[in-house]
Design a protein around this motif. Sequence first.
Motif, mmCIF file in Angstrom:
data_model
loop_
_atom_site.group_PDB
_atom_site.id
_atom_site.type_symbol
_atom_site.label_atom_id
_atom_site.label_comp_id
_atom_site.label_asym_id
_atom_site.label_seq_id
_atom_site.Cartn_x
_atom_site.Cartn_y
_atom_site.Cartn_z
ATOM 1 N N PRO A 1 65.718 73.250 -9.779
ATOM 2 C CA PRO A 1 66.360 74.515 -9.376
ATOM 3 C C PRO A 1 67.205 74.368 -8.112
ATOM 4 O O PRO A 1 68.309 74.926 -8.035
ATOM 5 N N CYS A 2 66.703 73.625 -7.128
ATOM 6 C CA CYS A 2 67.467 73.438 -5.884
ATOM 7 C C CYS A 2 68.791 72.743 -6.153
ATOM 8 O O CYS A 2 69.844 73.153 -5.645
ATOM 9 N N ARG A 3 68.747 71.690 -6.962
ATOM 10 C CA ARG A 3 69.980 70.957 -7.276
ATOM 11 C C ARG A 3 70.935 71.829 -8.092
ATOM 12 O O ARG A 3 72.147 71.789 -7.892
ATOM 13 N N GLY A 4 70.371 72.614 -9.028
ATOM 14 C CA GLY A 4 71.213 73.487 -9.846
ATOM 15 C C GLY A 4 71.915 74.546 -9.023
ATOM 16 O O GLY A 4 73.093 74.857 -9.250
ATOM 17 N N ILE A 5 71.207 75.112 -8.052
ATOM 18 C CA ILE A 5 71.816 76.122 -7.175
ATOM 19 C C ILE A 5 72.891 75.483 -6.311
ATOM 20 O O ILE A 5 73.958 76.064 -6.084
ATOM 21 N N GLU A 6 72.642 74.254 -5.863
ATOM 22 C CA GLU A 6 73.608 73.568 -5.014
ATOM 23 C C GLU A 6 74.903 73.273 -5.758
ATOM 24 O O GLU A 6 76.002 73.438 -5.206
ATOM 25 N N ASP A 7 74.806 72.854 -7.036
ATOM 26 C CA ASP A 7 76.036 72.524 -7.769
ATOM 27 C C ASP A 7 76.526 73.674 -8.664
ATOM 28 O O ASP A 7 77.435 73.499 -9.472
ATOM 29 N N ARG A 8 75.910 74.846 -8.524
ATOM 30 C CA ARG A 8 76.302 76.077 -9.214
ATOM 31 C C ARG A 8 76.096 76.026 -10.732
ATOM 32 O O ARG A 8 76.753 76.744 -11.480
ATOM 33 N N SER A 9 75.183 75.172 -11.193
ATOM 34 C CA SER A 9 74.853 75.147 -12.624
ATOM 35 C C SER A 9 73.626 75.993 -12.938
ATOM 36 O O SER A 9 73.214 76.080 -14.097
ATOM 37 N N PHE A 10 73.059 76.629 -11.924
ATOM 38 C CA PHE A 10 71.848 77.438 -12.069
ATOM 39 C C PHE A 10 72.254 78.849 -12.497
ATOM 40 O O PHE A 10 72.881 79.592 -11.731
#
Length: 346
Positions: free
Chosen positions: A71-80
Amino acid sequence: MINNSVSFSRILGQEKAVRFLKGVLSRQRIPHGYLFLGMPGVGKTSTAIAMAQALNCVEPREGEACGRCKPCRGIEDRSFHDLVFLEPENQVIKIEKIRELERILAFKPQFGKYRVTVVREADKMTLEAANAFLKTLEEPPPGNVLVLQASDLSQLMPTIVSRCQKVRFQPIPVPLIASWLAEKKGVDPQKGLLLAKLSEGSIARAVQMLEEEYESKRGECFSRLMELSKLSEGEVLDLALELKGKGRAEQAPIELLFSLWKTWLRDLLLLKTGGPERLLIHGDRLAQLKSGWNAYTIDSLMEALRLLDQAEKDMTGFRNMDLMLENLLLALKRLGTADRAQAVGA
């Protein structure tokens, strides 16, 4: 200003807001509605993103996200997909946007524990949109957190404000902005310090001024202000028309011009009241400042600053910008004209 890599520890100059939010998250008492209040460019969006990470992190620690989990990585790269942004179109948020958001919120979060919806410039909702949003805010579906951002509290419905946890964001201190400009933008220290002072506490405004090269355009901007009193009313209206043309294409230059005028008038006020020259923002233009010494009295300087403050607020609302600019420039002209006449009479 959105930073793609965000955590609470990287939020600049908002220790009180961050400390409060981390405390709320660590106690697991999550209000469904937040209102982030503060001028543009002070970290409201970055903080909302950091909050989304902390809420959905698999292994959070003391209210801070790990930055490594999915989730953290997804939020960072806007794929979340459970981080949603709602923004104005043509300076307003219409009811159609709220209806679209309602359809999204009707479904459970897809990938995280919480769906975080960030309503940027929420004070630009139409009355119809605000009434529709109020119903959503009163009883949002489970698993949803709504974060409203605003710079002008008076433009929000009181019923919306009362249903949100308010978090205030302060102007960022000058040294922090200057250091950030040096580190992130490679700006030399002297130029960075000037931009930080001109920004009035907003990193976004400092970056805009850097990109527009406004520090090199100060002389022209100040001359326009000081010459207002010498123009005919027709010439003042022509100037308003010129500024309106810029405003329709890109609003930022007008806002930056107003900001520069405010810092110039603030320096004049400092000199008129016998303040120390070391506190001047435009100390490198002391001769130009002193040449405008008699253009305004202390009272008229304070009134001019009030008018510019109000104009900045009006630009973010639903007021008629054409009429606002014309009235502002004519009022500034009259203040200068009256004070020149007073100085001559004395």
